[in-house]
Scaffold this active site. Structure first.
Site, PDB file in Angstrom:
ATOM      1  N   SER A 257      16.385  67.360  -3.156  1.00  0.00           N
ATOM      2  CA  SER A 257      15.560  66.712  -3.982  1.00  0.00           C
ATOM      3  C   SER A 257      16.362  66.047  -5.046  1.00  0.00           C
ATOM      4  O   SER A 257      17.373  66.362  -5.689  1.00  0.00           O
ATOM      5  CB  SER A 257      14.715  67.455  -4.923  1.00  0.00           C
ATOM      6  OG  SER A 257      13.972  66.860  -5.898  1.00  0.00           O
TER       7      SER A 257
ATOM      8  N   GLU B 298      15.341  65.482  -7.749  1.00  0.00           N
ATOM      9  CA  GLU B 298      15.116  66.441  -9.111  1.00  0.00           C
ATOM     10  C   GLU B 298      16.520  67.157  -9.405  1.00  0.00           C
ATOM     11  O   GLU B 298      16.737  67.479 -10.802  1.00  0.00           O
ATOM     12  CB  GLU B 298      14.098  67.490  -9.000  1.00  0.00           C
ATOM     13  CG  GLU B 298      12.693  67.228  -9.224  1.00  0.00           C
ATOM     14  CD  GLU B 298      12.359  66.741 -10.592  1.00  0.00           C
ATOM     15  OE1 GLU B 298      12.678  67.823 -11.346  1.00  0.00           O
ATOM     16  OE2 GLU B 298      11.948  65.896 -11.120  1.00  0.00           O
TER      17      GLU B 298
ATOM     18  N   TYR C 219      12.628  74.977 -10.570  1.00  0.00           N
ATOM     19  CA  TYR C 219      12.690  74.182  -9.245  1.00  0.00           C
ATOM     20  C   TYR C 219      13.806  73.309  -8.684  1.00  0.00           C
ATOM     21  O   TYR C 219      14.399  73.809  -7.696  1.00  0.00           O
ATOM     22  CB  TYR C 219      11.493  73.310  -9.082  1.00  0.00           C
ATOM     23  CG  TYR C 219      11.395  72.335  -7.924  1.00  0.00           C
ATOM     24  CD1 TYR C 219      11.250  73.070  -6.632  1.00  0.00           C
ATOM     25  CD2 TYR C 219      11.939  70.985  -7.852  1.00  0.00           C
ATOM     26  CE1 TYR C 219      10.979  72.195  -5.643  1.00  0.00           C
ATOM     27  CE2 TYR C 219      11.943  70.136  -6.858  1.00  0.00           C
ATOM     28  CZ  TYR C 219      11.424  70.781  -5.491  1.00  0.00           C
ATOM     29  OH  TYR C 219      11.459  69.900  -4.468  1.00  0.00           O
TER      30      TYR C 219
HETATM   31  P1  NAP Z   1       4.641  70.658  -0.038  1.00  0.00           P
HETATM   32  O1  NAP Z   1       3.585  69.595   0.730  1.00  0.00           O
HETATM   33  O2  NAP Z   1       4.434  71.304  -0.963  1.00  0.00           O
HETATM   34  O3  NAP Z   1       4.902  71.375   1.242  1.00  0.00           O
HETATM   35  C1  NAP Z   1       5.743  72.757   1.286  1.00  0.00           C
HETATM   36  C2  NAP Z   1       5.660  73.568   2.479  1.00  0.00           C
HETATM   37  O4  NAP Z   1       6.298  74.674   2.432  1.00  0.00           O
HETATM   38  C3  NAP Z   1       4.186  73.841   2.733  1.00  0.00           C
HETATM   39  O5  NAP Z   1       4.157  73.985   4.309  1.00  0.00           O
HETATM   40  C4  NAP Z   1       4.223  75.349   2.231  1.00  0.00           C
HETATM   41  O6  NAP Z   1       3.121  76.050   2.890  1.00  0.00           O
HETATM   42  C5  NAP Z   1       5.594  75.875   2.633  1.00  0.00           C
HETATM   43  N1  NAP Z   1       5.756  77.112   1.800  1.00  0.00           N
HETATM   44  C6  NAP Z   1       5.688  77.357   0.471  1.00  0.00           C
HETATM   45  N2  NAP Z   1       6.163  78.518   0.173  1.00  0.00           N
HETATM   46  C7  NAP Z   1       6.785  78.962   1.249  1.00  0.00           C
HETATM   47  C8  NAP Z   1       7.209  80.284   1.823  1.00  0.00           C
HETATM   48  N3  NAP Z   1       7.324  81.131   0.786  1.00  0.00           N
HETATM   49  N4  NAP Z   1       7.602  80.350   2.747  1.00  0.00           N
HETATM   50  C9  NAP Z   1       7.509  79.593   3.835  1.00  0.00           C
HETATM   51  N5  NAP Z   1       6.995  78.444   3.659  1.00  0.00           N
HETATM   52  C10 NAP Z   1       6.425  78.141   2.205  1.00  0.00           C
HETATM   53  O7  NAP Z   1       5.922  69.936  -0.011  1.00  0.00           O
HETATM   54  P2  NAP Z   1       6.552  68.434   0.723  1.00  0.00           P
HETATM   55  O8  NAP Z   1       6.208  67.247  -0.202  1.00  0.00           O
HETATM   56  O9  NAP Z   1       6.076  68.379   2.044  1.00  0.00           O
HETATM   57  O10 NAP Z   1       8.004  68.589   0.625  1.00  0.00           O
HETATM   58  C11 NAP Z   1       8.809  69.346   1.757  1.00  0.00           C
HETATM   59  C12 NAP Z   1      10.189  69.523   0.989  1.00  0.00           C
HETATM   60  O11 NAP Z   1      10.962  68.710   0.368  1.00  0.00           O
HETATM   61  C13 NAP Z   1       9.978  70.796  -0.008  1.00  0.00           C
HETATM   62  O12 NAP Z   1      11.086  71.646   0.193  1.00  0.00           O
HETATM   63  C14 NAP Z   1      10.160  69.994  -1.241  1.00  0.00           C
HETATM   64  O13 NAP Z   1      10.671  70.716  -2.411  1.00  0.00           O
HETATM   65  C15 NAP Z   1      11.341  68.829  -0.867  1.00  0.00           C
HETATM   66  N6  NAP Z   1      11.167  67.651  -1.621  1.00  0.00           N
HETATM   67  C16 NAP Z   1       9.871  66.994  -1.555  1.00  0.00           C
HETATM   68  C17 NAP Z   1       9.966  65.677  -2.064  1.00  0.00           C
HETATM   69  C18 NAP Z   1       8.547  64.826  -2.326  1.00  0.00           C
HETATM   70  O14 NAP Z   1       8.666  63.728  -2.991  1.00  0.00           O
HETATM   71  N7  NAP Z   1       7.642  65.079  -1.247  1.00  0.00           N
HETATM   72  C19 NAP Z   1      10.889  65.026  -2.565  1.00  0.00           C
HETATM   73  C20 NAP Z   1      12.253  65.646  -2.406  1.00  0.00           C
HETATM   74  C21 NAP Z   1      12.332  67.114  -1.865  1.00  0.00           C
HETATM   75  P3  NAP Z   1       1.273  76.246   2.278  1.00  0.00           P
HETATM   76  O15 NAP Z   1       1.071  74.885   2.997  1.00  0.00           O
HETATM   77  O16 NAP Z   1       1.030  77.478   2.811  1.00  0.00           O
HETATM   78  O17 NAP Z   1       1.487  76.027   0.791  1.00  0.00           O
HETATM   79  N1  GDD Z   2       1.933  66.714 -11.608  1.00  0.00           N
HETATM   80  C1  GDD Z   2       1.726  65.818 -12.590  1.00  0.00           C
HETATM   81  N2  GDD Z   2       0.474  65.987 -13.108  1.00  0.00           N
HETATM   82  N3  GDD Z   2       2.545  65.135 -13.024  1.00  0.00           N
HETATM   83  C2  GDD Z   2       2.377  64.208 -14.019  1.00  0.00           C
HETATM   84  C3  GDD Z   2       0.874  64.477 -14.815  1.00  0.00           C
HETATM   85  C4  GDD Z   2       0.164  65.159 -14.184  1.00  0.00           C
HETATM   86  O1  GDD Z   2      -1.081  65.521 -14.798  1.00  0.00           O
HETATM   87  N4  GDD Z   2       1.192  63.568 -15.796  1.00  0.00           N
HETATM   88  C5  GDD Z   2       2.347  63.019 -15.866  1.00  0.00           C
HETATM   89  N5  GDD Z   2       3.046  63.300 -14.851  1.00  0.00           N
HETATM   90  C6  GDD Z   2       4.518  63.056 -14.766  1.00  0.00           C
HETATM   91  C7  GDD Z   2       5.356  64.281 -14.598  1.00  0.00           C
HETATM   92  O2  GDD Z   2       5.676  64.631 -15.878  1.00  0.00           O
HETATM   93  C8  GDD Z   2       6.585  63.829 -13.941  1.00  0.00           C
HETATM   94  O3  GDD Z   2       7.459  62.965 -14.639  1.00  0.00           O
HETATM   95  C9  GDD Z   2       5.936  62.767 -12.884  1.00  0.00           C
HETATM   96  O4  GDD Z   2       4.498  62.269 -13.398  1.00  0.00           O
HETATM   97  C10 GDD Z   2       5.725  62.984 -11.585  1.00  0.00           C
HETATM   98  O5  GDD Z   2       5.424  64.355 -11.372  1.00  0.00           O
HETATM   99  P1  GDD Z   2       5.016  64.967  -9.961  1.00  0.00           P
HETATM  100  O6  GDD Z   2       4.236  64.080  -9.186  1.00  0.00           O
HETATM  101  O7  GDD Z   2       4.654  66.379 -10.128  1.00  0.00           O
HETATM  102  O8  GDD Z   2       6.319  64.941  -9.051  1.00  0.00           O
HETATM  103  P2  GDD Z   2       7.929  65.443  -9.724  1.00  0.00           P
HETATM  104  O9  GDD Z   2       8.823  64.243  -9.701  1.00  0.00           O
HETATM  105  O10 GDD Z   2       7.947  66.318 -10.622  1.00  0.00           O
HETATM  106  O11 GDD Z   2       8.328  66.326  -8.358  1.00  0.00           O
HETATM  107  C11 GDD Z   2       8.131  65.741  -7.045  1.00  0.00           C
HETATM  108  O12 GDD Z   2       9.054  64.942  -6.495  1.00  0.00           O
HETATM  109  C12 GDD Z   2      10.414  65.507  -6.419  1.00  0.00           C
HETATM  110  C13 GDD Z   2      11.619  64.726  -5.893  1.00  0.00           C
HETATM  111  O13 GDD Z   2      12.106  63.957  -7.049  1.00  0.00           O
HETATM  112  C14 GDD Z   2       7.856  66.998  -5.925  1.00  0.00           C
HETATM  113  O14 GDD Z   2       7.375  66.563  -4.767  1.00  0.00           O
HETATM  114  C15 GDD Z   2       9.180  67.794  -5.949  1.00  0.00           C
HETATM  115  O15 GDD Z   2       8.882  68.745  -4.922  1.00  0.00           O
HETATM  116  C16 GDD Z   2      10.117  66.822  -5.413  1.00  0.00           C
HETATM  117  O16 GDD Z   2      11.545  67.422  -5.137  1.00  0.00           O
END
Ligand code: NAP
Ligand code: GDD
Length: 348
Positions: free
Chosen positions: A135, A137, A158
């Site tokens: 990520s 992050e 995280y």
């Molecule tokens: P998501 O929608 O939160 O999906 C996470 C998946 O992991 C879900 O299928 C969840 O199952 C499963 N999971 C949670 N806890 C688990 C456990 N203990 N054992 C096995 N599976 C588990 O996340 P996403 O947005 O698809 O992201 C996919 C991956 O990419 C994650 O690793 C996330 O951290 C990473 N990532 C995401 C982003 C982004 O912007 N979306 C960016 C960078 C990296 P449930 O459905 O049962 O909760």
């Molecule tokens: N969730 C959330 N809720 N975020 C908020 C809010 C709120 O009410 N208000 C402001 N934010 C701001 C957060 O403080 C953060 O700076 C930004 O919006 C994005 O928050 P999220 O959408 O929760 O995403 P994230 O950037 O913290 O994390 C996501 O992206 C990562 C990759 O950079 C997640 O998908 C992570 O799993 C992923 O790794």
């Protein structure tokens, strides 16, 4: 071609898009689902066919990254050619509330899965290609733009756990010669995005406020900037990484960032409302340590994989608002007909 892929996290946003992509490419797809007291396969129900039906190529297995024995059993049974580790407690804010659990699943869970795959490879003499969902992050407070050479400075349990998983994966590649790719993906969203991530929280609220289902939207820091892309584009990059000649690490990003405030402007413009009338600050949504600005430089993925994004951020917001308007419209119809009671959902 008969290739088998195992997706950990198939029920999540990315897992569902990746499963669609791999099925289109002719793979047999196996996914790990967590046992829950309610249905949690909503994102993949449209591609799931009963395993007793002929030509089924999608199979689900109960498992959890906190249960190494179970993961090992599934790997042995599935005999995958490719493993995608997308499983995670993926919410940054929640990781401050559940740090131990987050580290157990995100960091140690990855190690458990790597060990299961390593042992399967040793015993079977088969090669398995492994994708690790890293990520942006992990870059945390490092100044933008960030690329593969930018040092990590995680700002949450995280992010620190993802850094550990990244180094476990790198170590297994170097120590055991395994084909492992770390994708360092910047934020990616879609109509299937979890409702508590900020883009979806905003597009959903804009739609619901427009239809009179909600009246206020409570948010935290509006100044944070993210490089937001479309999830469908990003799962293509995951697959492309595993098709390369050599395993490597790649940043995946659009190269354009916007603030949360700009996201609000775009989403509320779509429904012709002024966001300032509806948005209020709630300090519960602030984080103990914030990541101010993520902006990715994906030149390496562009040059080596030929990957590029196809959806701009305004297009993405439009797509998400349209989807949320449709959902809100259905809910409004049910409420008006008395089939649905008013209810509130807790959202981080
Ligand atoms: P998501 O929608 O939160 O999906 C996470 C998946 O992991 C879900 O299928 C969840 O199952 C499963 N999971 C949670 N806890 C688990 C456990 N203990 N054992 C096995 N599976 C588990 O996340 P996403 O947005 O698809 O992201 C996919 C991956 O990419 C994650 O690793 C996330 O951290 C990473 N990532 C995401 C982003 C982004 O912007 N979306 C960016 C960078 C990296 P449930 O459905 O049962 O909760
Ligand atoms: N969730 C959330 N809720 N975020 C908020 C809010 C709120 O009410 N208000 C402001 N934010 C701001 C957060 O403080 C953060 O700076 C930004 O919006 C994005 O928050 P999220 O959408 O929760 O995403 P994230 O950037 O913290 O994390 C996501 O992206 C990562 C990759 O950079 C997640 O998908 C992570 O799993 C992923 O790794």
């Amino acid at each position: 071609m008969n290739r088998r892929a195992l997706i950990v996290g198939i029920t999540g946003q990315d897992g569902s898009y990746l499963a669609e992509l791999l099925l289109q490419k002719g793979y047999q797809v196996h996914g790990i689902v967590r046992r829950a007291s309610t249905f949690n396969t909503g994102r993949i129900d449209h591609i799931y066919a009963d395993r007793h039906e002929p030509d089924t190529r999608l199979f689900l297995h109960f498992g959890d990254l906190s249960d190494g024995t179970g993961m090992r059993r599934i790997v042995e049974e599935v005999k995958p050619n490719e493993v995608y580790n997308l499983g995670a407690q993926s919410h940054v804010r929640v990781s401050f509330d559940e740090p131990e659990y987050t580290a157990d699943v995100v960091a140690t869970g990855t190690l458990r899965l790597l060990e299961a795959v390593r042992d399967y490879m040793l015993g079977s003499k088969q090669t398995v290609r492994f994708y690790q969902a890293g990520s942006s992050e992990m870059f945390g407070s490092e100044a933008p733009p960030q690329n593969e050479k930018t040092p990590f400075h995680p700002r949450s349990p995280y992010a620190a756990s993802k850094v550990a998983a990244h180094w476990f994966a790198t170590n297994y590649r170097e120590a055991y010669g395994m084909f492992i790719c770390n994708g360092i993906l910047f934020n990616h969203e879609s109509p299937r995005r979890g409702e508590t991530f900020v883009t979806r929280k905003i597009t959903r609220a804009a739609a619901r406020i427009k239809l009179g289902l909600d009246h206020k939207l409570h948010l935290g820091n509006l100044d944070a900037k993210r490089d937001w892309g479309f999830a469908g584009d990003y799962v293509r990059a995951m697959w492309q990484m595993l098709q390369a000649d050599q395993p490597d690490d790649f940043v995946v990003a659009t190269g354009v960032s916007h603030s949360v405030r700009q996201c609000l402007e775009l989403a509320f413009q779509e429904v012709e409302l002024d966001w300032k009338k509806y948005v209020e600050l709630d300090s519960r949504y602030l984080r103990p340590a914030e990541v101010d600005h993520l902006l990715g430089d994906a030149s390496k993925a562009r040059e080596k994989l030929g990957w590029q994004p196809t959806v701009t951020f305004p297009e993405l917001v439009k797509m998400m608002v349209a989807h949320d308007l449709e959902l809100a419209g259905r809910e409004q119809t049910l409420r008006l007909s008395g089939q649905l009671q008013e209810g509130r959902r807790h959202a981080w």
